[in-house]
Design an enzyme around this catalytic site. Sequence first.
Site, PDB file in Angstrom:
ATOM      1  N   SER A 144       8.259   4.936  12.320  1.00 23.63           N
ATOM      2  CA  SER A 144       9.177   3.783  12.338  1.00 23.63           C
ATOM      3  C   SER A 144      10.384   4.170  13.174  1.00 23.63           C
ATOM      4  CB  SER A 144       9.623   3.473  10.907  1.00 23.63           C
ATOM      5  OG  SER A 144      10.770   2.658  10.915  1.00 23.63           O
ATOM      6  N   TYR A 157      13.730   6.315   3.083  1.00 24.19           N
ATOM      7  CA  TYR A 157      12.793   5.877   4.135  1.00 24.19           C
ATOM      8  C   TYR A 157      13.084   6.599   5.457  1.00 24.19           C
ATOM      9  CZ  TYR A 157       9.822   2.619   6.781  1.00 24.19           C
ATOM     10  OH  TYR A 157       8.846   2.073   7.573  1.00 24.19           O
TER      11      TYR A 157
HETATM   12  N1  NAP Z   1       6.784  -3.730   8.568  1.00 29.70           N
HETATM   13  C1  NAP Z   1       7.673  -3.084   9.300  1.00 29.70           C
HETATM   14  O1  NAP Z   1       8.739  -3.628   9.683  1.00 29.70           O
HETATM   15  C2  NAP Z   1       7.395  -1.661   9.746  1.00 29.70           C
HETATM   16  C3  NAP Z   1       8.145  -1.163  10.814  1.00 29.70           C
HETATM   17  C4  NAP Z   1       7.928   0.143  11.228  1.00 29.70           C
HETATM   18  C5  NAP Z   1       6.975   0.916  10.588  1.00 29.70           C
HETATM   19  N2  NAP Z   1       6.264   0.410   9.554  1.00 29.70           N
HETATM   20  C6  NAP Z   1       5.292   1.288   8.910  1.00 29.70           C
HETATM   21  O2  NAP Z   1       4.002   0.759   9.122  1.00 29.70           O
HETATM   22  C7  NAP Z   1       3.128   1.171   8.072  1.00 29.70           C
HETATM   23  C8  NAP Z   1       2.400  -0.051   7.538  1.00 29.70           C
HETATM   24  O3  NAP Z   1       3.382  -0.935   7.010  1.00 29.70           O
HETATM   25  P1  NAP Z   1       3.172  -2.513   6.838  1.00 29.70           P
HETATM   26  O4  NAP Z   1       4.365  -3.154   7.405  1.00 29.70           O
HETATM   27  O5  NAP Z   1       1.823  -2.912   7.272  1.00 29.70           O
HETATM   28  O6  NAP Z   1       3.314  -2.578   5.244  1.00 29.70           O
HETATM   29  P2  NAP Z   1       2.479  -3.354   4.109  1.00 29.70           P
HETATM   30  O7  NAP Z   1       2.089  -4.705   4.563  1.00 29.70           O
HETATM   31  O8  NAP Z   1       3.307  -3.196   2.876  1.00 29.70           O
HETATM   32  O9  NAP Z   1       1.156  -2.453   3.987  1.00 29.70           O
HETATM   33  C9  NAP Z   1       1.220  -1.140   3.479  1.00 29.70           C
HETATM   34  C10 NAP Z   1      -0.191  -0.608   3.333  1.00 29.70           C
HETATM   35  O10 NAP Z   1      -0.113   0.737   2.836  1.00 29.70           O
HETATM   36  C11 NAP Z   1      -0.942   0.838   1.678  1.00 29.70           C
HETATM   37  N3  NAP Z   1      -0.395   1.871   0.804  1.00 29.70           N
HETATM   38  C12 NAP Z   1       0.876   1.988   0.342  1.00 29.70           C
HETATM   39  N4  NAP Z   1       0.975   3.076  -0.436  1.00 29.70           N
HETATM   40  C13 NAP Z   1      -0.254   3.661  -0.470  1.00 29.70           C
HETATM   41  C14 NAP Z   1      -0.793   4.804  -1.121  1.00 29.70           C
HETATM   42  N5  NAP Z   1      -0.048   5.596  -1.891  1.00 29.70           N
HETATM   43  N6  NAP Z   1      -2.115   5.102  -0.927  1.00 29.70           N
HETATM   44  C15 NAP Z   1      -2.882   4.305  -0.145  1.00 29.70           C
HETATM   45  N7  NAP Z   1      -2.420   3.222   0.496  1.00 29.70           N
HETATM   46  C16 NAP Z   1      -1.128   2.892   0.327  1.00 29.70           C
HETATM   47  C17 NAP Z   1      -0.948  -0.572   1.080  1.00 29.70           C
HETATM   48  O11 NAP Z   1      -2.115  -0.831   0.327  1.00 29.70           O
HETATM   49  P3  NAP Z   1      -2.201  -0.728  -1.280  1.00 29.70           P
HETATM   50  O12 NAP Z   1      -0.941  -1.278  -1.844  1.00 29.70           O
HETATM   51  O13 NAP Z   1      -3.424  -1.537  -1.574  1.00 29.70           O
HETATM   52  O14 NAP Z   1      -2.407   0.716  -1.559  1.00 29.70           O
HETATM   53  C18 NAP Z   1      -1.018  -1.412   2.355  1.00 29.70           C
HETATM   54  O15 NAP Z   1      -2.342  -1.479   2.825  1.00 29.70           O
HETATM   55  C19 NAP Z   1       4.014   1.884   7.048  1.00 29.70           C
HETATM   56  O16 NAP Z   1       3.899   3.272   7.250  1.00 29.70           O
HETATM   57  C20 NAP Z   1       5.414   1.404   7.407  1.00 29.70           C
HETATM   58  O17 NAP Z   1       6.405   2.348   7.034  1.00 29.70           O
HETATM   59  C21 NAP Z   1       6.444  -0.883   9.115  1.00 29.70           C
END
Ligand code: NAP
Length: 241
Positions: A144, A157
């Site tokens: 991120s 974070y």
């Molecule tokens: N959205 C943003 O603005 C943004 C920006 C930069 C980076 N990111 C990064 O991108 C990645 C994906 O984020 P997203 O935005 O797609 O978030 P999201 O929609 O909340 O999805 C998160 C995913 O991670 C899984 N997860 C969380 N904890 C877990 C665990 N302990 N074991 C296995 N699976 C787990 C969740 O599935 P379950 O709950 O079913 O386990 C879900 O599939 C993250 O690393 C986040 O930090 C996001």
Amino acid sequence: MDEQTLRNQVVIVTGASRGIGAETAIAFGNAGARVILAARTTSDVEAVARRIRENGGEALAVTVDVTQSKQVERLVCSAVEHHGQIDILVNNAGQGKFGKVAEFELASWSTVIESNLTSLFLCSKYVLEPMLSRKSGQIINVLSVAATTSFSATGAYCAAKAGALALTRVLSEEVRKENIRVTAVIPGATHTSFWDGMDQHPDFDQMLKPSHVAEAILSVAKQPLGMVVEEIKVAPPLGIL
Ligand SMILES: NC(=O)c1ccc[n+]([C@@H]2O[C@H](COP(=O)([O-])OP(=O)(O)OC[C@H]3O[C@@H](n4cnc5c(N)ncnc54)[C@H](OP(=O)(O)O)[C@@H]3O)[C@@H](O)[C@H]2O)c1
């Protein structure tokens, strides 16, 4: 440029039940890869795998908490048993919890550090065994902009993602001579369920779509074998929102 084909590549995507991970798994499936989708919520991860199969792709859903060593070991073993090898690991799973240090609970701190940083260590550690024995593989870590930019009330974070960037760079040095390529993908704000329940957030309309980040991940996976993209930043047109 001679792009690598993704056809028949064996790809593990963590956090594949929704958001960036789900879009990435679907994009790999559409490109002909054999996808292993990992997340904790069985029904959601199976629904994404089913969608890939309905599109004519190959997908296996595995219920796994990537903060748990034994569960990650089982995930990697079942992928190897199923397909004989692992070509690409996308470390994408992660949770955000926010609050100022003075008010932040240790339990929330642990959740954020374990889901974003410990998970990356565990998944990388276990996939490296089959990758090192074949002297081939690619590890793509979804970090991120919080890895390099500080915002108030994001201590856990930012610390987790900065740690994950440091770990990505160390890992890259450790395995580059073994023909294993390691990449940090660094997205800006993306409209996913990550933001659910947050009172304050940037304008969703100005954020990236998860498909934008998925495209960046696939472009990294397709780079020719003679080069490595070490870090790639993907931002909304307005930058940090
Ligand atoms: N959205 C943003 O603005 C943004 C920006 C930069 C980076 N990111 C990064 O991108 C990645 C994906 O984020 P997203 O935005 O797609 O978030 P999201 O929609 O909340 O999805 C998160 C995913 O991670 C899984 N997860 C969380 N904890 C877990 C665990 N302990 N074991 C296995 N699976 C787990 C969740 O599935 P379950 O709950 O079913 O386990 C879900 O599939 C993250 O690393 C986040 O930090 C996001």
